[in-house]
Design an enzyme around this catalytic site. Structure first.
Site, PDB file in Angstrom:
ATOM      1  N   ASP A   1      37.977  39.367  37.439  1.00  0.00           N
ATOM      2  CA  ASP A   1      38.920  40.402  37.890  1.00  0.00           C
ATOM      3  C   ASP A   1      40.286  39.791  38.217  1.00  0.00           C
ATOM      4  O   ASP A   1      40.377  38.797  38.943  1.00  0.00           O
ATOM      5  CB  ASP A   1      38.349  41.111  39.114  1.00  0.00           C
ATOM      6  CG  ASP A   1      38.950  42.490  39.308  1.00  0.00           C
ATOM      7  OD1 ASP A   1      40.190  42.601  39.308  1.00  0.00           O
ATOM      8  OD2 ASP A   1      38.182  43.444  39.460  1.00  0.00           O
TER       9      ASP A   1
ATOM     10  N   THR B   1      41.858  48.269  38.348  1.00  0.00           N
ATOM     11  CA  THR B   1      40.532  47.735  38.047  1.00  0.00           C
ATOM     12  C   THR B   1      39.585  48.737  37.395  1.00  0.00           C
ATOM     13  O   THR B   1      39.005  48.446  36.340  1.00  0.00           O
ATOM     14  CB  THR B   1      39.897  47.206  39.348  1.00  0.00           C
ATOM     15  OG1 THR B   1      40.720  46.148  39.829  1.00  0.00           O
ATOM     16  CG2 THR B   1      38.486  46.688  39.112  1.00  0.00           C
TER      17      THR B   1
ATOM     18  N   ASN C   1      41.787  54.317  40.654  1.00  0.00           N
ATOM     19  CA  ASN C   1      40.644  53.877  41.459  1.00  0.00           C
ATOM     20  C   ASN C   1      40.207  54.966  42.436  1.00  0.00           C
ATOM     21  O   ASN C   1      39.107  54.923  42.985  1.00  0.00           O
ATOM     22  CB  ASN C   1      41.004  52.622  42.245  1.00  0.00           C
ATOM     23  CG  ASN C   1      41.165  51.403  41.358  1.00  0.00           C
ATOM     24  OD1 ASN C   1      40.598  51.337  40.268  1.00  0.00           O
ATOM     25  ND2 ASN C   1      41.948  50.438  41.823  1.00  0.00           N
TER      26      ASN C   1
ATOM     27  N   TYR D   1      26.087  47.322  42.725  1.00  0.00           N
ATOM     28  CA  TYR D   1      27.173  46.463  43.162  1.00  0.00           C
ATOM     29  C   TYR D   1      26.987  45.974  44.598  1.00  0.00           C
ATOM     30  O   TYR D   1      26.721  46.748  45.512  1.00  0.00           O
ATOM     31  CB  TYR D   1      28.523  47.173  43.038  1.00  0.00           C
ATOM     32  CG  TYR D   1      29.645  46.244  43.436  1.00  0.00           C
ATOM     33  CD1 TYR D   1      29.945  45.150  42.647  1.00  0.00           C
ATOM     34  CD2 TYR D   1      30.343  46.436  44.615  1.00  0.00           C
ATOM     35  CE1 TYR D   1      30.936  44.257  43.019  1.00  0.00           C
ATOM     36  CE2 TYR D   1      31.348  45.557  44.990  1.00  0.00           C
ATOM     37  CZ  TYR D   1      31.631  44.468  44.189  1.00  0.00           C
ATOM     38  OH  TYR D   1      32.599  43.584  44.565  1.00  0.00           O
TER      39      TYR D   1
ATOM     40  N   ASP E   1      41.136  38.124  41.620  1.00  0.00           N
ATOM     41  CA  ASP E   1      41.866  39.311  42.082  1.00  0.00           C
ATOM     42  C   ASP E   1      41.972  39.346  43.601  1.00  0.00           C
ATOM     43  O   ASP E   1      43.038  39.642  44.151  1.00  0.00           O
ATOM     44  CB  ASP E   1      41.155  40.576  41.584  1.00  0.00           C
ATOM     45  CG  ASP E   1      41.893  41.832  41.980  1.00  0.00           C
ATOM     46  OD1 ASP E   1      42.964  42.093  41.402  1.00  0.00           O
ATOM     47  OD2 ASP E   1      41.433  42.556  42.882  1.00  0.00           O
TER      48      ASP E   1
ATOM     49  N   HIS F   1      45.687  39.537  45.637  1.00  0.00           N
ATOM     50  CA  HIS F   1      46.231  40.587  46.507  1.00  0.00           C
ATOM     51  C   HIS F   1      46.738  40.016  47.828  1.00  0.00           C
ATOM     52  O   HIS F   1      47.724  40.500  48.369  1.00  0.00           O
ATOM     53  CB  HIS F   1      45.152  41.645  46.780  1.00  0.00           C
ATOM     54  CG  HIS F   1      44.952  42.582  45.636  1.00  0.00           C
ATOM     55  ND1 HIS F   1      45.901  43.522  45.284  1.00  0.00           N
ATOM     56  CD2 HIS F   1      43.939  42.707  44.756  1.00  0.00           C
ATOM     57  CE1 HIS F   1      45.457  44.201  44.233  1.00  0.00           C
ATOM     58  NE2 HIS F   1      44.278  43.730  43.881  1.00  0.00           N
TER      59      HIS F   1
ATOM     60  N   ASP G   1      40.671  42.216  33.684  1.00  0.00           N
ATOM     61  CA  ASP G   1      41.021  43.639  33.579  1.00  0.00           C
ATOM     62  C   ASP G   1      42.523  43.887  33.660  1.00  0.00           C
ATOM     63  O   ASP G   1      43.016  44.893  33.169  1.00  0.00           O
ATOM     64  CB  ASP G   1      40.271  44.458  34.640  1.00  0.00           C
ATOM     65  CG  ASP G   1      40.426  43.879  36.050  1.00  0.00           C
ATOM     66  OD1 ASP G   1      40.872  42.725  36.198  1.00  0.00           O
ATOM     67  OD2 ASP G   1      40.086  44.593  37.012  1.00  0.00           O
ATOM     68  N   HIS G   2      43.256  42.972  34.265  1.00  0.00           N
ATOM     69  CA  HIS G   2      44.706  43.121  34.459  1.00  0.00           C
ATOM     70  C   HIS G   2      45.236  41.825  35.021  1.00  0.00           C
ATOM     71  O   HIS G   2      44.445  40.931  35.352  1.00  0.00           O
ATOM     72  CB  HIS G   2      45.012  44.279  35.432  1.00  0.00           C
ATOM     73  CG  HIS G   2      44.237  44.146  36.712  1.00  0.00           C
ATOM     74  ND1 HIS G   2      44.522  43.190  37.656  1.00  0.00           N
ATOM     75  CD2 HIS G   2      43.142  44.803  37.170  1.00  0.00           C
ATOM     76  CE1 HIS G   2      43.648  43.272  38.638  1.00  0.00           C
ATOM     77  NE2 HIS G   2      42.783  44.230  38.375  1.00  0.00           N
TER      78      HIS G   2
ATOM     79  N   HIS H   1      48.910  44.903  41.260  1.00  0.00           N
ATOM     80  CA  HIS H   1      48.832  45.237  39.837  1.00  0.00           C
ATOM     81  C   HIS H   1      48.699  46.743  39.762  1.00  0.00           C
ATOM     82  O   HIS H   1      48.422  47.393  40.777  1.00  0.00           O
ATOM     83  CB  HIS H   1      47.638  44.528  39.183  1.00  0.00           C
ATOM     84  CG  HIS H   1      46.343  44.798  39.886  1.00  0.00           C
ATOM     85  ND1 HIS H   1      45.550  45.886  39.603  1.00  0.00           N
ATOM     86  CD2 HIS H   1      45.714  44.130  40.905  1.00  0.00           C
ATOM     87  CE1 HIS H   1      44.483  45.865  40.399  1.00  0.00           C
ATOM     88  NE2 HIS H   1      44.564  44.812  41.207  1.00  0.00           N
TER      89      HIS H   1
HETATM   90 ZN    ZN Z   1      40.881  44.367  38.920  1.00  0.00          ZN
END
Ligand code: ZN
Length: 501
Positions: A105, A142, A163, A225, A261, A265, A308-309, A422
């Site tokens: 991620d 994401t 999201n 998850y 990720d 952040h 993903d980004h 992002h």
């Molecule tokens: Zn992500």
């Protein structure tokens, strides 16, 4: 198979065997007896196919297209004189192809250069890489992106437009833990695989826990998850799938890591913390490779590693405050469904979205709003069409596009704002991630141009048989019937690694 198409040796020590497919879903790969279609016929048939099925699910379109295209071969006379890398290499131990799709991620393109990454480097050196990164879909968030990767659809069409969003018809809210299938449109790869009587296994992926169609998130092959599961345990569980009897080994697997990720952040893209997170992901790839090698299947598994980004640093000097727009129009908090980097506003009934957007832009362009020039507000219908962010009621009518690194907030707060974000325009380079394909379906040591991640669904499900020159690539959108006449499809390029690319 097709004696007329001669694999050209590539500069590696390994000898490429005769043409053979190890595709996950191999429809009709031995099509050498089929005469090549003229492009015009292909075009007409594809347009017909597209129009007649446009009202159905887009995944179905993509699939029909693949059936159609994979049933064709072409004459090598169509090819340029440039050398063609190869076709798939044969499997040595597994008795069926396997695709392992890995997501790291927020793995921004370029992170692989932050620190020695010998294991990721090994996949790159012996596989196929998008040389300047993988292009995410808009918004570069994401959930929209992970679900685009596995459905081949843009968010407006697969339904996960953010999201977090609200269904304007029911007032219900989607959040990242929503597992009701009504939110999740399209057909993800695990469902496609199961529809073909094959086994899939998901070790975390947005949407994988949703019971949908023939996919029931089976106990042994579908993890719910839990971000606290150590990465090592995730890798080891995937490796254990290869200890199953051959017929029980899933043909498609996912593996997901939250890093880098999480760190991005907190600290932005250029902090030593990111460097360590990248090194850790590399160690996980090393653990995976080692485990596959121990089992003698490393060269048999098609590993696709993506992010993903990307990520970009944000700081408080790059803020736009909505309350500053009050002289032009007041934007109450309850109109705003998301702030940054995707500003999404749904005014209540009685307010004209175009009037609201116009007044906001007047204020932003006035020169009197701090950083106002770095935000532009659109009616969603007026967004650049390349963003494909219109054709869903779930997308609020007003969308703001921010310049890279800027943020929107309702009011000024005295908190520390520096970090990373992002979600920006997917044309921004810092939003790009990585694509690496390694295994029998991928050319070794090849670089391919950047492409959007919606191509990956087709990449996994197609046989890898190159389609005809001047093939028509139909973009799966009912709102825009976009037909590109291309010399080669992206699949040709990825699988075959044309030298000139
Ligand atoms: Zn992500």
């Amino acid at each position: 198979m097709d004696s007329a198409i001669k694999p050209t040796p590539i500069p590696t020590e390994e000898e490429d065997p005769p043409n053979q497919t190890t595709a996950l879903l191999s429809f009709n790969t031995d099509s050498s007896s089929t005469p090549p279609s003229k492009p015009t016929t292909t075009t007409l048939l594809l347009i017909f196919l597209f129009i007649t099925t446009c009202v159905s699910l887009f995944a179905a379109i993509g699939f029909a297209f693949l059936f159609f295209s994979s049933a064709k071969s072409q004459s090598p006379s169509n090819q340029t004189s440039e050398p063609i890398a190869q076709f798939a290499r044969p499997l040595t131990k597994l008795n069926h192809p396997v695709v392992l799709l890995i997501s790291s991620d927020g793995f921004r393109f370029g992170y692989q250069f932050k620190t020695p990454t010998p294991n990721i480097g090994r996949l790159i050196d012996n596989g196929t890489e998008a040389e300047r990164g993988l292009i995410p879909v808009f918004p570069t968030l994401t959930f929209p992106n992970h679900y685009s990767i596995v459905t081949g659809l843009y968010p407006a069409h697969h339904g996960i437009v953010n999201n977090y969003f609200v269904d304007p018809h029911t007032g219900e809210t989607f959040y990242m833990g929503s597992h009701d299938p009504k939110w999740w449109l399209g057909e993800p790869l695990w469902e496609t695989v199961v529809n073909h009587g094959l086994k899939a296994a998901t070790y975390f992926w947005p949407g994988s826990e949703v019971n949908k169609g023939s996919w029931t998130c089976p106990l042994n092959f579908c993890r719910h998850y839990n971000g606290s599961v150590p990465f090592e345990e995730r890798v080891d569980t995937v490796l254990q799938y290869f200890d199953l009897p051959s017929s029980e080994i899933p043909v498609f697997m996912t593996l997901y890591f939250e890093d880098p990720d999480q760190q991005g952040h907190h600290v932005g893209a250029d902090d030593p913390e990111i460097t360590e997170a990248v090194a850790r992901i590399d160690r996980m790839i090393g653990r995976l490779i080692e485990g596959l090698e121990k089992r003698g299947v490393f060269e048999d598994v098609n590993i696709i590693m993506v992010g993903d980004h990307g990520m970009v640093g944000t700081c408080d000097k790059k803020l736009i405050i909505l309350d500053d727009l009050a002289p032009w129009i007041e934007i109450p908090q309850n109109w705003v469904y998301s702030y940054s980097p995707l500003l999404a506003i749904r005014p209540p009934p009685g307010f004209s979205p175009s009037d609201v957007a116009m007044k906001m832009n007047e204020g932003l362009k006035s020169g009197k709003i701090e950083n106002g020039k770095y935000l532009k507000v659109y009616l969603k219908e007026e967004l650049p069409s390349r963003l494909h962010y219109m054709a869903s009621d779930r997308i609020p009518p007003i969308i703001g596009l921010l310049e890279e690194g800027f943020k929107v907030e309702q009011k000024r707060l005295k908190k520390k704002e520096c970090g990373g974000a992002h979600g920006y325009d997917n044309a921004i380079f810092s939003m790009r991630s990585i694509f690496i394909g390694h295994g029998p379906q991928f050319a070794r040591g090849r670089k391919v141009p950047s492409f959007e991640n919606v191509q990956i669904y087709n990449l996994v499900t197609s046989s890898g048989v190159p389609m005809s020159k001047s093939i028509v690539l139909v973009e799966a959108t009912c709102s825009y019937l976009v037909i590109y006449e291309l010399e080669y499809t992206m699949l040709d390029i990825i699988y075959r690694g044309f030298a000139e690319w």
